[in-house]
Scaffold this motif. Structure first.
Motif, PDB file in Angstrom:
ATOM      1  N   GLN A  96       0.849  -1.185   0.000  1.00  0.00           N
ATOM      2  CA  GLN A  96       0.000   0.000   0.000  1.00  0.00           C
ATOM      3  C   GLN A  96       0.884   1.234   0.000  1.00  0.00           C
ATOM      4  N   GLN A  97       0.497   2.264  -0.735  1.00  0.00           N
ATOM      5  CA  GLN A  97       1.118   3.586  -0.666  1.00  0.00           C
ATOM      6  C   GLN A  97      -0.062   4.548  -0.633  1.00  0.00           C
ATOM      7  N   LEU A 104      -1.960  11.956  -4.465  1.00  0.00           N
ATOM      8  CA  LEU A 104      -1.376  10.664  -4.875  1.00  0.00           C
ATOM      9  C   LEU A 104      -0.425  10.901  -6.046  1.00  0.00           C
ATOM     10  N   THR A 105       0.829  10.586  -5.864  1.00  0.00           N
ATOM     11  CA  THR A 105       1.794  10.849  -6.938  1.00  0.00           C
ATOM     12  C   THR A 105       1.711   9.737  -7.990  1.00  0.00           C
ATOM     13  N   TRP A 109       1.166   5.714  -7.543  1.00  0.00           N
ATOM     14  CA  TRP A 109       0.176   4.981  -8.347  1.00  0.00           C
ATOM     15  C   TRP A 109       0.860   3.793  -9.023  1.00  0.00           C
ATOM     16  N   ARG A 110       1.976   4.106  -9.715  1.00  0.00           N
ATOM     17  CA  ARG A 110       2.678   3.064 -10.493  1.00  0.00           C
ATOM     18  C   ARG A 110       3.250   1.978  -9.602  1.00  0.00           C
ATOM     19  N   LYS A 111       3.804   2.375  -8.478  1.00  0.00           N
ATOM     20  CA  LYS A 111       4.438   1.385  -7.591  1.00  0.00           C
ATOM     21  C   LYS A 111       3.420   0.323  -7.163  1.00  0.00           C
ATOM     22  N   VAL A 162      -6.911   4.757  -3.446  1.00  0.00           N
ATOM     23  CA  VAL A 162      -7.443   4.531  -4.797  1.00  0.00           C
ATOM     24  C   VAL A 162      -6.533   3.615  -5.617  1.00  0.00           C
ATOM     25  N   ASN A 163      -5.235   3.800  -5.480  1.00  0.00           N
ATOM     26  CA  ASN A 163      -4.296   2.947  -6.223  1.00  0.00           C
ATOM     27  C   ASN A 163      -4.428   1.477  -5.784  1.00  0.00           C
TER      28      ASN A 163
END
Ligand code: BGC
Length: 266
Positions: A96-97, A104-105, A109-111, A162-163
């Motif tokens: 989780q990030q 949200l960067t 998101w990508r990670k 959200v990610n």
């Protein structure tokens, strides 16, 4: 003790802590050889392998970032070199990030998408290729089993995450679409959707009594989950006891997905 996975070879990604660690123990107790994947820290994975070997099982630690195709290839090669093939693959790595949506960067998101969703894609793809390469073995009715570790957040929206929720929603449809595609070859693909399980990923939600009380309002069954709850589900889904279970998500969540907010007339 009944060993439903005797003679089978398993790989668990993200197995150096949390749910992955619990699943690795459970598979080993059920008789499987277990390859324990870790990403950043070898030591806990090696300790876990030693613990399994110490209780008469067979395990070894193998490093790989599941979001990196070359490393995933190398991880599967290492298992096949050591034990000849694989029968059970648990695509479990996840992180989780968390952030408010407007903060949200793209990197975060990508990670999360890279590890949680793309990582499961690469892991499942290598698993299916290996099952097909090697053909039927007499250890199971299936050619192979893939279990995708999802979350209740494959169906429960989650503000501020959200990610993560997007990755788990993606896992649900990846799992089902893949299950449909490979079922004719007798490969069973299923998912497990854990609710709140006591692990480091959600420590904030359970380590203070007031936080735990708040969490329990979301869990009709009235207790937090333990990694053993998920381990037992994984053993069943990996074993021939669930041979007719194909493309299903098994929710192991104490009823978290039962809309507990509606228990008192909405
Ligand atoms: C998350 C946890 C959370 C649980 C229930 C899991 O997928 O990783 O942080 O406690 O879902 O909301």
């Amino acid at each position: 003790m009944h060993k439903p996975l005797a003679g089978q070879i398993a790989l668990v990604t993200g197995a150096s802590s949390g749910i992955g660690e619990g699943v690795a123990h459970a598979l080993a107790d059920a008789g499987a050889h277990v390859a324990i994947n870790y990403h950043a820290h070898a030591e806990p994975a090696e300790k876990l392998a030693a613990a399994i070997n110490g209780k008469g099982g067979e395990a070894f630690a193998v490093g790989a970032d599941v979001a990196d195709e070359t490393q995933v290839d190398a991880m599967f090669d290492a298992v096949v070199r050591r034990w000849g093939t694989l029968d059970i693959v648990i695509a479990n790595s996840g992180l989780q990030q968390d952030a408010k949506f407007t903060e949200l960067t793209l990197a975060d998101w990508r990670k999360v998408i890279d590890t949680n969703l793309t990582g499961q894609f690469l892991t499942a793809q290598r698993a299916v290729r290996e099952f097909e390469r090697r053909g039927m073995r007499d250890v199971s009715k299936a050619l192979g089993k893939v279990i995708c570790m999802s979350s209740v957040h494959e169906v429960i929206p989650w503000a501020g995450h959200v990610n993560y929720a997007a990755s788990k929603g993606g896992i649900q449809m990846m799992m089902k679409s893949l299950a449909q595609e490979v079922a004719p070859q007798r490969i069973r693909v299923n998912g497990i959707a854990p609710g709140a399980i006591r692990t480091p990923i959600n420590r904030d939600a359970w380590d203070r009594p007031d936080q735990l009380d708040k969490l329990l309002t979301l869990i009709p069954y009235g207790r937090i989950g333990e990694v053993e709850d998920i381990g037992r589900a994984a053993v069943w889904l990996a074993s021939d006891d669930s041979d007719y279970v194909v493309g299903t998500t098994l929710f192991v969540d104490g009823g978290m997905t039962l809309y507990p907010g509606f228990a008192d007339n909405g």
